[in-house]
Enzyme design. Structure first.
Site, PDB file in Angstrom:
ATOM      1  CB  SER B  12       5.165 -13.031  -1.405  1.00  0.00           C
ATOM      2  OG  SER B  12       4.326 -13.303  -2.493  1.00  0.00           O
ATOM      3  CB  CYS B  13       4.756  -7.839  -0.826  1.00  0.00           C
ATOM      4  SG  CYS B  13       4.328  -6.291  -1.651  1.00  0.00           S
ATOM      5  N   PRO B  14       1.733  -8.314  -2.258  1.00  0.00           N
ATOM      6  CG  PRO B  14      -0.030  -7.219  -3.350  1.00  0.00           C
ATOM      7  CD  PRO B  14       1.037  -8.243  -3.553  1.00  0.00           C
ATOM      8  CB  ALA B  15      -0.755 -12.040  -0.274  1.00  0.00           C
TER       9      ALA B  15
END
Lengths: 198, 73
Positions: B12-15
């Site tokens: 999930s963001c920001p990964a």
């Protein structure tokens, strides 16, 4: 440069032209200096964040923004003050502190993972529920985001004044750590494109 | 010129963007990075990222699994 030499040769014969030419050269030099000075004042590709809140949800927002900005090539500095200092805590201790300092150390969370939610904390019940949802959606927790930001090269700076106020000692925080005051922050922020207060 | 695959599915963001920025540092200029992600925010994010960093976004396929192909500039 060659054009200049030619012009020089021509103007040497004509004093009126020589004067005009010299005047123009001086004007160009002046404009070049002014341009250099203006360029120094342009905002740099940098982000600064004042991390004021120690609430879990706000800390997550702070670290997600800083990591992402770093991923986009921006130079990121996070300035931790007041309640936000909790995010930098590695381990707390009580020795070497005055009684009021010991009391405040006891009352504050000892590690960012103990940070409460800013809303609907419901004595910890709300936080547990949110953590459950986060796990289901594969969203990392605060400690993971702090490490992510650190690994992305985000600079962490601790406010020395509020550290003193909250009875926090330097050895309780992550290492390496830089300490500074409001002046350093403002000098940094005055040239950065984006400045946030979270 | 080599093709490197990066699996950012279920991140999930920001990964996903973080992984892309890390991977782009490891590869050489001209190399191509193929990224797969499931985070729907990745679609506008990768476009903003390429615009900001100057690397070339060759293609972006949307769907349940998004696929972006980036060339390091």
């Amino acid at each position: 440069m060659e054009e200049r030499e030619e012009l020089r040769a021509e103007t040497e014969e004509n004093p009126y032209l020589e004067a005009r030419f010299k005047g123009l050269e001086q004007k160009i030099k002046k404009l070049k200096n002014e341009l250099k000075a203006s360029q120094k004042q342009l905002p740099t590709n940098a982000l600064t964040i004042i991390v004021f809140s120690g609430d879990m949800d706000r800390l997550m927002a702070s670290f997600i923004l800083s990591s992402t900005a770093a991923a986009m090539g921006m130079e990121v500095t996070m300035f931790f003050t007041m309640w936000g200092l909790v995010a930098l805590k590695k381990s707390v201790h009580y020795h070497g502190k005055t009684l009021p300092e010991k009391m405040i150390t006891f009352m504050m969370p000892s590690h960012p993972k103990h940070a409460k939610l800013s809303k609907m904390n419901m004595l910890g019940g709300g936080k547990k529920f949110l953590e459950f949802l986060m796990k289901k959606k594969n969203i990392q927790n605060v400690s993971d985001y702090i490490e992510m930001a650190r690994n992305m090269g985000v600079k962490f700076i601790a406010c020395s004044m509020t550290m003193d106020l909250m009875g926090i000692k330097a050895d309780e925080l992550l290492k390496p750590m830089v300490f500074c005051g409001a002046t350093t922050y403002l000098a940094n922020a005055s040239t950065s494109k984006i400045n946030l207060f979270i | 010129m080599s093709n490197i695959k990066l699996d950012c599915k279920n991140m999930s963001c920001p990964a996903p963007i973080i992984e892309v920025s890390k991977a782009i540092k490891e590869i050489n200029t001209g190399d191509v990075l193929e990224v797969e992600a499931t985070d729907q925010g990745f679609e506008p994010d990768i476009q903003a990222w390429s615009k900001q960093t100057g690397h070339e976004l060759i293609s972006l396929d949307v769907g349940d699994v998004l696929k972006a192909v980036i060339r390091k500039v």
